[in-house]
Design an enzyme around this catalytic site. Sequence first.
Site, mmCIF file in Angstrom:
data_model
loop_
_atom_site.group_PDB
_atom_site.id
_atom_site.type_symbol
_atom_site.label_atom_id
_atom_site.label_comp_id
_atom_site.label_asym_id
_atom_site.label_seq_id
_atom_site.Cartn_x
_atom_site.Cartn_y
_atom_site.Cartn_z
ATOM 1 N N LYS A 97 0.831 -1.190 0.000
ATOM 2 C CA LYS A 97 0.000 0.000 0.000
ATOM 3 C C LYS A 97 0.871 1.247 0.000
ATOM 4 O O LYS A 97 0.440 2.314 -0.433
ATOM 5 C CB LYS A 97 -0.876 0.014 1.264
ATOM 6 C CG LYS A 97 -1.887 -1.066 1.354
ATOM 7 C CD LYS A 97 -2.685 -0.853 2.660
ATOM 8 C CE LYS A 97 -3.639 -1.954 2.936
ATOM 9 N NZ LYS A 97 -4.300 -1.737 4.265
ATOM 10 N N GLU A 162 7.860 2.037 -5.877
ATOM 11 C CA GLU A 162 7.895 1.512 -4.508
ATOM 12 C C GLU A 162 8.245 2.644 -3.553
ATOM 13 O O GLU A 162 9.059 3.506 -3.870
ATOM 14 C CB GLU A 162 8.951 0.386 -4.479
ATOM 15 C CG GLU A 162 9.414 -0.091 -3.140
ATOM 16 C CD GLU A 162 8.379 -0.904 -2.397
ATOM 17 O OE1 GLU A 162 7.408 -0.285 -1.924
ATOM 18 O OE2 GLU A 162 8.560 -2.123 -2.254
ATOM 19 N N ILE A 164 9.648 2.447 -0.323
ATOM 20 C CA ILE A 164 10.933 2.314 0.367
ATOM 21 C C ILE A 164 11.705 1.101 -0.129
ATOM 22 O O ILE A 164 11.154 0.015 -0.251
ATOM 23 C CB ILE A 164 10.734 2.140 1.893
ATOM 24 C CG1 ILE A 164 10.165 3.416 2.502
ATOM 25 C CG2 ILE A 164 12.051 1.810 2.578
ATOM 26 C CD1 ILE A 164 10.307 3.494 3.997
ATOM 27 N N ASP A 166 15.136 -0.879 1.057
ATOM 28 C CA ASP A 166 16.277 -0.911 1.996
ATOM 29 C C ASP A 166 17.295 -1.983 1.603
ATOM 30 O O ASP A 166 18.211 -1.706 0.858
ATOM 31 C CB ASP A 166 15.851 -0.977 3.471
ATOM 32 C CG ASP A 166 14.711 -1.924 3.761
ATOM 33 O OD1 ASP A 166 14.615 -2.977 3.101
ATOM 34 O OD2 ASP A 166 13.933 -1.614 4.673
ATOM 35 N N THR A 167 17.129 -3.202 2.088
ATOM 36 C CA THR A 167 18.110 -4.229 1.694
ATOM 37 C C THR A 167 17.887 -4.679 0.253
ATOM 38 O O THR A 167 18.775 -5.274 -0.354
ATOM 39 C CB THR A 167 17.998 -5.488 2.579
ATOM 40 O OG1 THR A 167 16.705 -6.069 2.376
ATOM 41 C CG2 THR A 167 18.187 -5.136 4.034
ATOM 42 N N GLY A 168 16.719 -4.415 -0.264
ATOM 43 C CA GLY A 168 16.426 -4.779 -1.643
ATOM 44 C C GLY A 168 15.926 -6.204 -1.798
ATOM 45 O O GLY A 168 15.713 -6.674 -2.910
ATOM 46 N N LYS A 194 16.965 3.460 1.981
ATOM 47 C CA LYS A 194 17.594 3.544 3.304
ATOM 48 C C LYS A 194 19.053 3.130 3.257
ATOM 49 O O LYS A 194 19.395 2.142 2.613
ATOM 50 C CB LYS A 194 16.853 2.633 4.279
ATOM 51 C CG LYS A 194 15.566 3.224 4.771
ATOM 52 C CD LYS A 194 15.064 2.466 5.982
ATOM 53 C CE LYS A 194 13.648 2.885 6.286
ATOM 54 N NZ LYS A 194 13.074 2.145 7.404
ATOM 55 N N ASP A 222 3.199 3.366 6.518
ATOM 56 C CA ASP A 222 2.446 3.098 7.740
ATOM 57 C C ASP A 222 3.308 2.514 8.853
ATOM 58 O O ASP A 222 4.422 2.027 8.648
ATOM 59 C CB ASP A 222 1.336 2.090 7.448
ATOM 60 C CG ASP A 222 1.891 0.671 7.291
ATOM 61 O OD1 ASP A 222 2.841 0.499 6.500
ATOM 62 O OD2 ASP A 222 1.399 -0.240 7.980
HETATM 63 N N1 HPA Z 1 8.292 3.006 7.396
HETATM 64 C C1 HPA Z 1 7.180 2.341 7.005
HETATM 65 N N2 HPA Z 1 7.220 1.175 6.371
HETATM 66 C C2 HPA Z 1 8.432 0.642 6.118
HETATM 67 C C3 HPA Z 1 9.616 1.292 6.486
HETATM 68 C C4 HPA Z 1 9.541 2.523 7.169
HETATM 69 O O1 HPA Z 1 10.563 3.165 7.547
HETATM 70 N N3 HPA Z 1 10.642 0.512 6.073
HETATM 71 C C5 HPA Z 1 10.068 -0.554 5.452
HETATM 72 N N4 HPA Z 1 8.754 -0.503 5.469
HETATM 73 MG MG MG Z 2 3.944 -1.222 5.968
#
Ligand code: HPA
Ligand code: MG
Length: 246
Positions: A97, A162, A164, A166-168, A194, A222
């Site tokens: 979402k 997308e 976020i 982070d690690t991918g 990140k 969220d």
């Molecule tokens: N916030 C919300 N959802 C997430 C995050 C975050 O920092 N990292 C991965 N999913």
């Molecule tokens: Mg979430």
Amino acid sequence: SKEKQRAQEQYDDYVAEQKERGAMKHLTDTERHDVLQIKDDWPGHSLDLFTYPEHYHEDMESVYIPHGVIMNRIERLAHYVKDDFGDDGIMVLCVLKGGYKFCSDLVEFIKVLGRNSNKYTETRVEFIRLKSYLNDQSTEDLHIIGSRDLSFLRGKSVLIVEAIVDTGKTMKALLQHVGTFEPKMVKVAGLLVKRVPNMAQHLTDYVGFEIPNRFVVGYALDYNEYFRDLNHICVISKTGKMKYKI
Ligand code: HPA
Ligand code: MG
């Protein structure tokens, strides 16, 4: 056409002039996918400086990225996307979402660019739902929990959107999944990347903001389904973490 060529020349002159002045450093092919880095010690803006839903009054520490800044940055990303996809239509794959606001605003900016240049880009948006987070922790398993048949991606230029990266891990799995439908090209737009060990910067073609490894909410991101209705990207407070924990 002649007109197009003249416009291009004008634009090139403009870019050259700006570069000479030290502005617009990133508009050449090799440089343009610049990243806006937010430093580790950035505390965010005081909440008092902005407006936000009253019901989150105690639940946030600071305004990490104000909504207006998010929007301006997305407008910039729209330029990159439009340049790369050229005349191809864009099959947008929105990761729900968290990606819904980013996706909606990015597509809107792409459409505006088309209107302003009289070169409309056909965009089609499909949705995919993944889930891997509980509270503020990444869980081991990734679920693709909502997706219709993606075989229409065959031969098409695809933009995965997308919120976020982070690690991918998630993105790698998704790229693999999308790859099975043999699209012509796949690019990834991540609003936030990140800085974590083994960060997946290289997976993301269009990065909105590179941020420290901290949990942020808002702009559709969220914490256990809360904070999606916040326009800014914010840092959650201890109170907020406790209040909405499950
Ligand atoms: N916030 C919300 N959802 C997430 C995050 C975050 O920092 N990292 C991965 N999913
Ligand atoms: Mg979430």
